[in-house]
Design a protein around this motif. Sequence first.
Motif, PDB file in Angstrom:
ATOM      1  N   SER A 286       0.984  -1.253   0.172  1.00  9.84           N
ATOM      2  CA  SER A 286      -0.012   0.022  -0.047  1.00  9.84           C
ATOM      3  C   SER A 286       0.922   1.208  -0.154  1.00  9.84           C
ATOM      4  O   SER A 286       0.299   2.396  -0.294  1.00  9.84           O
ATOM      5  N   MET A 297      -7.342  -1.171  -3.201  1.00 12.33           N
ATOM      6  CA  MET A 297      -7.757  -0.603  -1.998  1.00 12.33           C
ATOM      7  C   MET A 297      -8.482   0.627  -2.393  1.00 12.33           C
ATOM      8  O   MET A 297      -9.434   0.993  -1.725  1.00 12.33           O
ATOM      9  N   LEU A 364      -9.121   0.400   5.166  1.00 15.57           N
ATOM     10  CA  LEU A 364      -9.066   0.416   3.582  1.00 15.57           C
ATOM     11  C   LEU A 364      -8.625   2.182   3.226  1.00 15.57           C
ATOM     12  O   LEU A 364      -7.795   2.387   2.194  1.00 15.57           O
TER      13      LEU A 364
END
Lengths: 572, 452
Positions: A286, A297, A364
């Motif tokens: 991420s 995401m 998220l």
Amino acid sequence: MTGSSANSQAGSSPAGSSSVGSPSAGAWEELVTAALLGTERRTPAGCPPGRQAPVALLGAAAVETVRRRAGLRPARAATRPEPAAADPRPSLPPAAARRLALLLADRAGTPGGSGRRGTAPDLMELLPQWLAAANTHGYAAPPQTLPALLDAARGRTDLRPAALAFAGPRALWLARLNTDWRFALRSTPGGGAALPGVEESDRIRRLWQEGLFAERVSLLAAIRAREPAAARELLETTWSTERAEDRLMFLDSLRMGLHAEDEPFLERALADRSRNVRATAAELLSALPDSALAARMAVRAGACVALDHTNSTDVTNSGGDGTKGGPALVVEAPHECDAGMERDGVVAKAPAGRGERSWWLGQLVEATPLGSWSARLGGRTPEEIVALPVADDWQGELHAAWCRAAVRQRDADWSRALLGGPSTPEAGGPGAVSLAERAKLLATLDSAERAEWVAGFIATHGLSEAFQLLGVCAVPWAPPLGRAVVDALNIARDAGSYPWSFSGVMGLAERCLDPSEAGRLDGLLAIPDEGEDASPGAGSYWAEAFQRLVGTLRLRAAMAEELAPGRSAGNA
Amino acid sequence: MTQQGVRWTADQVLALAPDVSSRKAGSKLGAAGPWSEAGSTDEGTVWGLCKGSGSKPYQTVVDIADATGPAYKCSCPSRKFPCKHALGLLLLWAGGDGAVPRGEAPGWAEEWLAGRRKRAEEKRAAGAAGSPTGSGDPEAARRRAERRAERITAGATELEQRLADLLRGGLATAEQAGYGLWEETAARMVDAQTPGLAARVRELGAIPASGPGWPVRLLEECALLHLLDRGWLRRDELPEGLAATVRSRIGLPGSADGPPVRDHWLVLAQYETADARLTTRRIWLHGAESGRTALLLSYGAAGRAPELALPVGLAFEAEVSVYPGAGQLRAALGERFTAPAPTDVRPPGTTTTRAAERYGEALQGDPWLDSVPVTLDRVIPVPDGRSWQLADTDTDLALPLAPSAVAHPGLWRLVALSGGAPVTVFGECGHRGFTPLTAWPEGTAGQAVPLC
């Protein structure tokens, strides 16, 4: 020594080895036996029995004792240690060497606990700075200081990297001879042996396959620093056979120099047996804005946060400065944590006391590339997005997740937006963004901007909340920041409180204030007249604290000066 | 002499500290913070005002060039000597960062200095006038000395009896008898005015608990004690040098009446041993021109540092006079002509074999000698099981370190300094092994590193 002409029952002479068969060895042993038992039970040969026996024994023992001592000879040398590797670095200038001896002499001092600290600088607190400066100049440590340096590093883990770097190869040589200093071997890759060069692939491979865990971690980190892809490739060779805890540590080493090239490997790690490994892989992915995981995401988070133009009049505007009727953000947290989310590292089970849906939402948003929000929210800048009102009390959750994302992705624009102005009232109190988070956000800004923000914060909110923020500022403090701190201390003094309420900031200032600022403090050294509402005696305590501050700054300036190369003042 | 020339190192200054806590307190004060109006002269006077807890700063002045050793004066109430302010001031001065500029001493410092110089002058004048030693009646002094000798003789005779009783019953009983037996005997020796015997007897008490091999050590010490008793009882039959050694070992005060030797003396080592009553400071000197080694002793009552302090590695010109006795190295410091200053002089070194021989030879003059001062040239510290050795670089011979030296943190400074390469080491070499006190790295550069 061993006696050659005279000896010796085991343990009687330092070396303890005996040359059995020397003429008087038997005579001495007989004397010792007789002395132990007593002449009433045993009379040694040559001594008359009866009343005179003890005296005769003592006389004979005196002769033997002096004879044995006079006949002592050197012992055979034990195996000599390999000489320590040469240290090619230049030696310290004499004045700096004297300073080091002083700093180390103060090592055993126990600061704190005893209340007032007086006006003298706390030398132990200056040692880390001294070491850092000496390392910048690349000096070698004077050999005789190594034991004290190792002892200091043993007691303070924060000191270890700088102390061991300064101590150099001879300290590792020493550490092999003294178990108290074994930590030095653990803290240094390969137990002090130089790491294999990139070209030595055989040695690398052998160390990777046969080394101790700590050695392997060091090796991986070292290679990662030099050639990120090579480290990942090395890791892949044994990945499937590593234990879960080890996989986690090794994976963590990829944090340094993380690059898009790492994505395929990390994607595979998302399917790892260990949940912790999966979570770490997801976190790393991420932080790569272009990764597929980040894109997935972004889609998930995007579905939860939307711009609402229709119902805007109902929105309670928590910022208070929005215009009624403007757009607002509405949040629809996920209703379930599906298998795909779990595979991408979302932890399904919320900690006690947290709602599941907000827990999922936070994860998220945190893992979503911040760059995707602008497109999603009508081309707005981070500032504009952060300023949008958020419906239904979701603002705290959403902003906190953005903060974590900004820190993870080291995004200065978003950090700046989330920090807001340093002088806003909210900045000082418990707003949506905590001080700890602000400190982390600040760390993503460049040092000048960071210092300026904290200076502005202190100017508005004073010092009581500033400690954490000061901790992330570069040393020495930039001039505006230093001035803000000194001004705030001055204000606190005038307000009549005691200086120990500010001892944390005062201690930081001693270590971080630019020494050239010392002159600005001269006006604060005198004991002020006591105001009516001032705490008794506070004035003289403040004077003392400022004197210590100035003294410490002068000392730091002297330390820096002494370390400057080419300085040859002082006697050799 | 320039100020650069006499400036000391921090280590040297800290070596003056009477105890660990003033060492610590002093090093905290070795920064500009609390000091004002500090200054120094080329002659070796340093002064300054130190901000304390009170409103009036303490006035501190140190005279390092004084002929009788560094002299200190401070208006603080501390009873330590030198106090932390004096130490801090010297550190500030040693630091050499401009906090102690050259200047003229202020009135309060000058007043004290002038007073000291005047007293010293008067003392010297009085000495030169030749006042005969021993004020009072020489006949009375002789009678006093005779009475004391009689008491010592009674003490030595009693001790002989006790040693004989011990050997008759066996040393094994000494283990059970414990410390009390020896304490009582030591007290009897104090009564007999023989501190030398009292100290040796007290040490006997510790031997049965000193680990493996204690019977051997106990027999050795009992035998040497017996030898000393007999030496005293038959002192008239001994050669004069040995008789003088016996008198000094018994604890009779001697006086350093040897001819004064003027030399440039290098301070080889300085260390203290302390018990509850007394701190003893031992300072080893090496004469650059005469090649002599001399030992200065200085005493301090409990809690006070001995007055004499000389920084290791510096050299000064002075006269010393030795005490009587065969092979005695103890000396008294006479007039000093220069302040201690850095020097390139190092003591000439020797081999481990020669060091052991020197100890053997010295025992001829003084069989009670525990060790002799020796400088070992080109030796390497080598681990030997749980102990350590100093090994010759060019042979396979080595002297083991004394157990107390292995336990001392100075060992690691020595090992670090060496790094497996040859070093020069000054220390005491005797039947317990070698005790390193100071080391120098090989080559000409590099200062003396104190290990004690």
